[in-house]
Design an enzyme around this catalytic site. Structure first.
Site, mmCIF file in Angstrom:
data_model
loop_
_atom_site.group_PDB
_atom_site.id
_atom_site.type_symbol
_atom_site.label_atom_id
_atom_site.label_comp_id
_atom_site.label_asym_id
_atom_site.label_seq_id
_atom_site.Cartn_x
_atom_site.Cartn_y
_atom_site.Cartn_z
ATOM 1 N N LYS A 183 -12.406 8.509 -0.188
ATOM 2 C CA LYS A 183 -11.300 8.379 0.748
ATOM 3 C C LYS A 183 -11.011 9.719 1.419
ATOM 4 C CE LYS A 183 -8.950 7.090 -2.760
ATOM 5 N NZ LYS A 183 -7.969 6.610 -3.761
ATOM 6 N N THR A 225 3.781 8.305 2.074
ATOM 7 C CA THR A 225 2.420 7.963 1.653
ATOM 8 C C THR A 225 2.294 7.808 0.138
ATOM 9 O OG1 THR A 225 1.830 10.318 1.559
ATOM 10 C CG2 THR A 225 1.402 9.150 3.634
ATOM 11 N N GLY A 227 1.748 6.480 -3.333
ATOM 12 C CA GLY A 227 1.123 5.267 -3.857
ATOM 13 C C GLY A 227 0.001 4.712 -3.017
ATOM 14 N N CYS A 230 -3.333 4.085 -5.125
ATOM 15 C CA CYS A 230 -3.160 2.947 -6.049
ATOM 16 C C CYS A 230 -3.207 1.635 -5.280
ATOM 17 C CB CYS A 230 -1.815 3.048 -6.771
ATOM 18 S SG CYS A 230 -1.523 4.579 -7.667
#
Length: 294
Positions: A183, A225, A227, A230
């Site tokens: 990511k 932003t 979490g 998850c």
């Protein structure tokens, strides 16, 4: 006692194994919101209790190993799972306990988000925990979803930007997982476009074939932003459990998180970076002057 009523409706059964976030924006709490909003049945195994809010993590208490194992047994033996999403595992011993229990139950599909550090900078694991994940869980994982910092910790060298993603993904694949999603959201805010890089292996005519795909999308201009990682992993897991192929599940999960970040721009929760808005499909948010445009 079992109900006498027929139960014919089946929905994806998604188990999250992760830490508890007292602020509700990340961890198990975020996972369950995502799973539910995407039509799955969410279950949880809590590995640690964190005292945290939008300003950071102030304390972590690990759950006893036998209690973690008992939670897994209780859920799998009765309800069963279609997929497991794994988040925060704060020690090598917890990693080993989770891996042993999942192997014993023959769990086939796992999305592993190797959470090693909070956005605030607080350590949620360490080198020993990272090594335990590589040894115990990577060979079991359908997909791992490290961000750039986590990929750097796992590989032992810096991943500085998208130009490094292909090589890093190849190195991570060699550690045993079936697929890797690196990511790119942790690049500094001067990068208005985010690149996420997916690499996976498949069997074609009994030959292992490696495929890759980039997902490019614009950064949502928001401080909220908390979490995000998850939520993305839980969304991917839920879409996979619902029958989508890997690439499609990742694309849909990225779109879901983007929409949550966009909706979360209008929320004021806490004094620091707040969470994305997981329930945007059900409870839209907008400022009054924004609403007047429609």
């Amino acid at each position: 006692m079992r109900s006498l009523l027929p139960t014919s409706v089946q929905i994806p059964r998604v188990l999250t194994i992760a830490g508890s976030d007292s602020s509700g924006g990340a961890g198990v709490q975020a996972d369950l919101k995502v799973i539910t909003s995407l039509g799955g049945y969410g279950m949880s195994v809590i590995t640690a209790i964190t005292a945290q809010n939008t300003l950071g993590v102030t304390r972590i208490q690990d759950i006893d190993l036998d209690v973690i194992e008992a939670q897994i047994d209780a859920v799998v033996l009765d309800i069963g799972v279609d997929i497991v999403k794994i988040g925060m595992l704060a020690s090598p011993q917890i990693v080993q306990t989770v891996a042993k229990a999942l192997r014993r139950h023959g769990v086939q599909r796992i999305v592993l988000d190797p959470v090693l550090r909070a956005t605030s900078g607080a350590s949620l694991g360490g080198d020993d925990t990272a090594q335990a994940m590589i040894t115990e869980l990577f060979p079991m994982a359908t997909l791992i979803t490290p961000n750039m910092e986590e990929a750097s910790l796992l590989l032992g060298h810096d991943i500085t930007g998208p130009d490094d993603f292909k090589m890093a993904a190849q190195e991570l694949l060699e550690m045993g997982s079936q697929a890797v999603l690196i990511k790119g959201g942790h690049l500094d805010a001067t990068h208005t476009q985010i690149t996420d890089f997916l690499m996976w292996t498949t069997l074609e005519d009994n030959l292992e074939v490696t495929q890759a795909k980039e997902f490019k999308h614009y950064r949502v201009n928001t401080l909220n932003t908390h979490g995000t990682g998850c939520s993305l992993a839980s969304a991917i897991a839920t879409y996979l459990a619902d029958g989508h192929d890997l690439s499609h599940a990742v694309a849909k999960a990225i779109a879901y998180v983007e929409a949550g970040l966009e909706a979360g721009r209008f929320l004021s929760i806490g004094e620091g970076p707040g969470p994305l808005w997981h329930m945007h499909d059900f409870y839209p948010t907008a400022l009054l002057d924004e609403k007047s445009k429609y």
